[in-house]
Enzyme design. Structure first.
Site, PDB file in Angstrom:
ATOM      1  N   ASP A  71       5.478   4.923   5.040  1.00 14.63           N
ATOM      2  CA  ASP A  71       6.734   3.835   5.949  1.00 14.63           C
ATOM      3  C   ASP A  71       6.939   2.635   4.370  1.00 14.63           C
ATOM      4  OD1 ASP A  71       4.270   3.613   7.036  1.00 14.63           O
ATOM      5  OD2 ASP A  71       5.287   1.549   7.923  1.00 14.63           O
ATOM      6  N   HIS A  72       6.250   2.475   3.781  1.00 17.55           N
ATOM      7  CA  HIS A  72       6.309   1.238   3.216  1.00 17.55           C
ATOM      8  C   HIS A  72       7.279   1.905   1.320  1.00 17.55           C
ATOM      9  CE1 HIS A  72       3.833  -1.740   5.025  1.00 17.55           C
ATOM     10  NE2 HIS A  72       3.714  -0.249   5.941  1.00 17.55           N
TER      11      HIS A  72
ATOM     12  N   ASP B  37       0.454  -4.910   5.462  1.00 18.79           N
ATOM     13  CA  ASP B  37      -0.672  -4.192   6.722  1.00 18.79           C
ATOM     14  C   ASP B  37      -1.742  -4.610   6.750  1.00 18.79           C
ATOM     15  OD1 ASP B  37       1.664  -2.824   7.445  1.00 18.79           O
ATOM     16  OD2 ASP B  37       1.071  -1.036   7.503  1.00 18.79           O
TER      17      ASP B  37
ATOM     18  N   HIS C  11       7.576  -5.909   9.773  1.00 18.78           N
ATOM     19  CA  HIS C  11       6.227  -4.133  10.329  1.00 18.78           C
ATOM     20  C   HIS C  11       6.171  -4.396  11.757  1.00 18.78           C
ATOM     21  CE1 HIS C  11       3.633  -1.326   9.918  1.00 18.78           C
ATOM     22  NE2 HIS C  11       4.243  -1.072   9.000  1.00 18.78           N
TER      23      HIS C  11
ATOM     24  N   HIS D 125       1.340  -1.156   0.318  1.00 21.54           N
ATOM     25  CA  HIS D 125      -0.040  -0.008  -0.048  1.00 21.54           C
ATOM     26  C   HIS D 125       0.796   1.743  -0.275  1.00 21.54           C
ATOM     27  CE1 HIS D 125       1.336  -0.725   4.209  1.00 21.54           C
ATOM     28  NE2 HIS D 125       0.692   0.072   4.301  1.00 21.54           N
TER      29      HIS D 125
END
Length: 328
Positions: A90-91, A203, A267, A86
């Site tokens: 932070d990704h 996530d 994560h 997504h």
């Protein structure tokens, strides 16, 4: 979609110098970043490398993913495809670094063809806007250092659930997951090779689609969140964060039902009133054991796994890890 994928894989750059890919019958998984937006030195934000045959696949490009690849002596330009779960920062914050640094003509980079990127709706637009934002850097390096323009191009695709990549016996499928009503679509991934299966939850809140995809998997890499209730009183936004993730107890129930050969946490959202530099494993393990007694590894950056006829785990220094079980 298949014609687009055919065009994308046709321009994938071949592996160049660096550490060798996984052996033909093995899959190798390396956790490059196991953290979150919290700027911990010990846990960079989300990124996972999967090597299968000649394929090097990178899932998410969090902060520091290029640094971790450099530590492993894997050239940035040798990654055959990149996948985003997504578009939270932070990704993807490491994407510009991977893209531009991977183009530089050095032994640790040298991408000659377009950077192949798959992700949810918005991925193509992001790559188009990055190209505009860094147009001066691109112009200067082509003019001054004579790098090939093809190496700074993107071959990007917005994807949905289903098979999104098939090459050299490796199949990558996307699954939709529940990261909250306003974060749609959010994806997890299933990677299959030579009868082996790795599942990445992305996530997500507890989601039966992850559980189903992970049934009998060799490796299930799942997110987890532990947030101090006192912190939520001062920073109410943490309530929304907590609501978008999976608690250790919930993750344990997923592991129990899916029965992967090995369950792994990555994560790891760990938030306390007084920030800590390292995530303590004890809190995660104790709460997970209320609902799961099987083999578990709490991921650290550069923890790796080799999947052959069994799953072997290795610490960042290369020493073997014995997965924790409920009897420990």
């Amino acid at each position: 979609m298949r014609s687009l994928l055919g065009a994308v894989v046709a321009v994938v750059v071949c592996v160049v110098a660096g550490s060798p890919p996984a052996a033909a019958a093995e899959m190798k998984v390396t956790l490059l970043g196991t953290g979150t937006p919290t700027p911990r030195l010990s846990s960079f934000s989300a990124s996972t490398l999967i090597e299968a045959g000649p394929e090097r696949l990178l899932f998410d490009l969090g902060r520091g993913s290029t640094i971790r690849l450099f530590q492993k002596s894997i050239p940035l330009g040798s990654i055959t495809a990149h996948f985003l779960t997504h578009l939270h920062s932070d990704h993807v914050v490491g994407l510009p670094d991977m893209w531009l640094s991977g183009w530089i003509g050095t032994p640790w980079a040298s991408r000659k063809g377009p950077m192949v990127v798959f992700g949810p709706k918005g991925t193509v637009a992001m790559t188009e806007n990055l190209t505009k934002a860094f147009s001066e850097d691109i112009r200067i390096r082509i003019d001054d250092e004579h790098y090939p323009p093809e190496g700074v191009a993107f071959a990007a695709a917005d994807i949905g659930p289903g098979v999104v990549y098939e090459r050299n016996g490796v199949r990558v499928s996307a699954i939709e997951v529940n990261h909250g009503e306003k974060i749609k679509p959010a994806l997890g991934y299933v990677v299959e090779f030579d009868g082996k299966k790795v599942v990445l939850s992305g996530d997500t809140k507890p989601d039966p689609r992850v559980e189903k995809a992970a049934e009998g998997a060799d490796l299930l890499i799942h997110e987890v969140a532990v947030i101090d209730p006192e912190l939520i009183k001062t920073y109410p936004n943490y309530r929304a964060i907590e609501d978008h993730h999976t608690s250790p107890e919930e993750a344990g129930r997923i592991f129990t039902e899916a029965k992967p050969k090995l369950a792994v946490y990555s994560h790891i959202v760990f938030a306390t009133v007084k920030p800590v530099q390292d995530v303590p494993e004890e809190a995660l393990i104790a709460r997970t054991r209320t609902s799961y007694q099987g083999p578990l590894v709490v991921g650290r950056d550069l923890t790796s796994f080799v999947i052959s006829d069994h799953v072997a785990a290795f610490a960042p220094d290369g020493s073997p890890i014995t997965p924790l079980t409920g009897s420990h």
